[in-house]
Motif scaffolding. Structure first.
Motif, PDB file in Angstrom:
ATOM      1  N   ASP A  32       0.849  -1.188   0.000  1.00  0.00           N
ATOM      2  CA  ASP A  32       0.000   0.000   0.000  1.00  0.00           C
ATOM      3  C   ASP A  32       0.885   1.238   0.000  1.00  0.00           C
ATOM      4  O   ASP A  32       1.589   1.514   0.974  1.00  0.00           O
ATOM      5  CB  ASP A  32      -0.905  -0.010   1.228  1.00  0.00           C
ATOM      6  CG  ASP A  32      -1.913   1.115   1.221  1.00  0.00           C
ATOM      7  OD1 ASP A  32      -2.046   1.796   0.189  1.00  0.00           O
ATOM      8  OD2 ASP A  32      -2.582   1.306   2.254  1.00  0.00           O
ATOM      9  N   VAL A  33       0.860   1.975  -1.104  1.00  0.00           N
ATOM     10  CA  VAL A  33       1.704   3.149  -1.232  1.00  0.00           C
ATOM     11  C   VAL A  33       1.266   4.243  -0.257  1.00  0.00           C
ATOM     12  O   VAL A  33       2.101   4.968   0.279  1.00  0.00           O
ATOM     13  CB  VAL A  33       1.738   3.653  -2.692  1.00  0.00           C
ATOM     14  CG1 VAL A  33       0.404   4.201  -3.123  1.00  0.00           C
ATOM     15  CG2 VAL A  33       2.818   4.685  -2.873  1.00  0.00           C
ATOM     16  N   VAL A  66       3.837   6.065   2.423  1.00  0.00           N
ATOM     17  CA  VAL A  66       4.120   7.507   2.347  1.00  0.00           C
ATOM     18  C   VAL A  66       3.701   8.202   3.636  1.00  0.00           C
ATOM     19  O   VAL A  66       4.437   9.038   4.172  1.00  0.00           O
ATOM     20  CB  VAL A  66       3.409   8.131   1.126  1.00  0.00           C
ATOM     21  CG1 VAL A  66       3.430   9.640   1.183  1.00  0.00           C
ATOM     22  CG2 VAL A  66       4.056   7.640  -0.150  1.00  0.00           C
ATOM     23  N   GLN A  67       2.540   7.849   4.174  1.00  0.00           N
ATOM     24  CA  GLN A  67       2.096   8.488   5.409  1.00  0.00           C
ATOM     25  C   GLN A  67       2.998   8.118   6.582  1.00  0.00           C
ATOM     26  O   GLN A  67       3.275   8.943   7.437  1.00  0.00           O
ATOM     27  CB  GLN A  67       0.654   8.112   5.705  1.00  0.00           C
ATOM     28  CG  GLN A  67      -0.324   8.778   4.779  1.00  0.00           C
ATOM     29  CD  GLN A  67      -1.758   8.386   5.063  1.00  0.00           C
ATOM     30  OE1 GLN A  67      -2.026   7.469   5.816  1.00  0.00           O
ATOM     31  NE2 GLN A  67      -2.676   9.097   4.443  1.00  0.00           N
ATOM     32  N   SER A  68       3.464   6.907   6.625  1.00  0.00           N
ATOM     33  CA  SER A  68       4.329   6.474   7.715  1.00  0.00           C
ATOM     34  C   SER A  68       5.731   7.070   7.586  1.00  0.00           C
ATOM     35  O   SER A  68       6.296   7.549   8.558  1.00  0.00           O
ATOM     36  CB  SER A  68       4.399   4.954   7.740  1.00  0.00           C
ATOM     37  OG  SER A  68       5.322   4.524   8.692  1.00  0.00           O
ATOM     38  N   ARG A  69       6.273   7.059   6.387  1.00  0.00           N
ATOM     39  CA  ARG A  69       7.671   7.480   6.180  1.00  0.00           C
ATOM     40  C   ARG A  69       7.841   8.988   6.168  1.00  0.00           C
ATOM     41  O   ARG A  69       8.744   9.514   6.798  1.00  0.00           O
ATOM     42  CB  ARG A  69       8.149   6.891   4.861  1.00  0.00           C
ATOM     43  CG  ARG A  69       9.471   7.376   4.403  1.00  0.00           C
ATOM     44  CD  ARG A  69      10.508   6.316   4.599  1.00  0.00           C
ATOM     45  NE  ARG A  69      11.703   6.710   3.858  1.00  0.00           N
ATOM     46  CZ  ARG A  69      12.856   6.871   4.462  1.00  0.00           C
ATOM     47  NH1 ARG A  69      12.964   6.663   5.736  1.00  0.00           N
ATOM     48  NH2 ARG A  69      13.906   7.218   3.759  1.00  0.00           N
ATOM     49  N   TYR A  70       6.987   9.697   5.443  1.00  0.00           N
ATOM     50  CA  TYR A  70       7.202  11.123   5.226  1.00  0.00           C
ATOM     51  C   TYR A  70       6.309  12.016   6.086  1.00  0.00           C
ATOM     52  O   TYR A  70       6.669  13.149   6.356  1.00  0.00           O
ATOM     53  CB  TYR A  70       6.995  11.464   3.749  1.00  0.00           C
ATOM     54  CG  TYR A  70       7.956  10.732   2.854  1.00  0.00           C
ATOM     55  CD1 TYR A  70       9.299  11.066   2.836  1.00  0.00           C
ATOM     56  CD2 TYR A  70       7.532   9.688   2.055  1.00  0.00           C
ATOM     57  CE1 TYR A  70      10.198  10.392   2.029  1.00  0.00           C
ATOM     58  CE2 TYR A  70       8.415   9.005   1.234  1.00  0.00           C
ATOM     59  CZ  TYR A  70       9.748   9.366   1.224  1.00  0.00           C
ATOM     60  OH  TYR A  70      10.632   8.687   0.430  1.00  0.00           O
ATOM     61  N   ARG A  75       1.100   7.847  17.057  1.00  0.00           N
ATOM     62  CA  ARG A  75       2.332   8.604  16.804  1.00  0.00           C
ATOM     63  C   ARG A  75       2.195  10.068  17.209  1.00  0.00           C
ATOM     64  O   ARG A  75       3.187  10.749  17.378  1.00  0.00           O
ATOM     65  CB  ARG A  75       2.728   8.511  15.332  1.00  0.00           C
ATOM     66  CG  ARG A  75       3.267   7.159  14.973  1.00  0.00           C
ATOM     67  CD  ARG A  75       3.954   7.209  13.656  1.00  0.00           C
ATOM     68  NE  ARG A  75       4.395   5.869  13.290  1.00  0.00           N
ATOM     69  CZ  ARG A  75       4.896   5.582  12.122  1.00  0.00           C
ATOM     70  NH1 ARG A  75       5.029   6.502  11.206  1.00  0.00           N
ATOM     71  NH2 ARG A  75       5.267   4.353  11.864  1.00  0.00           N
ATOM     72  N   TYR A  76       0.965  10.543  17.326  1.00  0.00           N
ATOM     73  CA  TYR A  76       0.758  11.931  17.732  1.00  0.00           C
ATOM     74  C   TYR A  76       1.035  12.101  19.221  1.00  0.00           C
ATOM     75  O   TYR A  76       1.413  13.174  19.671  1.00  0.00           O
ATOM     76  CB  TYR A  76      -0.675  12.362  17.409  1.00  0.00           C
ATOM     77  CG  TYR A  76      -0.959  13.798  17.747  1.00  0.00           C
ATOM     78  CD1 TYR A  76      -0.493  14.823  16.939  1.00  0.00           C
ATOM     79  CD2 TYR A  76      -1.705  14.131  18.874  1.00  0.00           C
ATOM     80  CE1 TYR A  76      -0.750  16.142  17.245  1.00  0.00           C
ATOM     81  CE2 TYR A  76      -1.978  15.444  19.184  1.00  0.00           C
ATOM     82  CZ  TYR A  76      -1.492  16.443  18.370  1.00  0.00           C
ATOM     83  OH  TYR A  76      -1.748  17.749  18.679  1.00  0.00           O
TER      84      TYR A  76
END
Length: 119
Positions: A90-91, A95-99, A106-107
């Motif tokens: 799942d792209v 992307v949401q996790s990495r960038y 995580r907040y």
């Protein structure tokens, strides 16, 4: 909305509406005593399938495009992306996790305590 993964959640609203109309037609139709015939149920099911396909197709199309762009051996990046080896690649998740540092809990960090106190 169509190519975002959260747009997929709109399918729940359509599914609930069609399921409700299929199981309790008196609540949706103008005439309470009118029953839903089997032919109408088939048409309703086909409409539900087309609506669901219209919601899911852009997301799956974008995922397919990303898979072909980054997960094929002849990609221009000279290496496979890390998300290509996932069980369900799942792209958006990558992307949401990495960038963007988006993920469950995580907040909740120490430097966010003033924001929690204000809220």
């Amino acid at each position: 909305v169509l190519v975002r993964s959260t747009g997929f959640s709109y399918a729940l609203f359509f599914g609930f509406y069609f399921l409700r109309r299929l199981t309790c037609p008196g609540l949706v139709r103008a005439k309470v005593g009118q029953r839903l015939h089997s032919q109408s149920a088939v048409i309703l099911f086909l409409v539900m399938c087309v609506a669901g396909l219209a919601l899911v197709t852009p997301l799956l199309g974008y995922q397919y495009y990303a898979m072909n762009s980054f997960c094929t051996p002849n990609n221009p990046n000279l290496h496979l992306s890390p998300w290509c080896n996932d069980f369900w690649p799942d792209v958006y998740k990558y992307v949401q996790s990495r960038y963007w540092n988006v993920g469950p809990f995580r907040y909740y960090q120490v430097h966010q305590i003033p924001n929690f106190l204000i809220a």
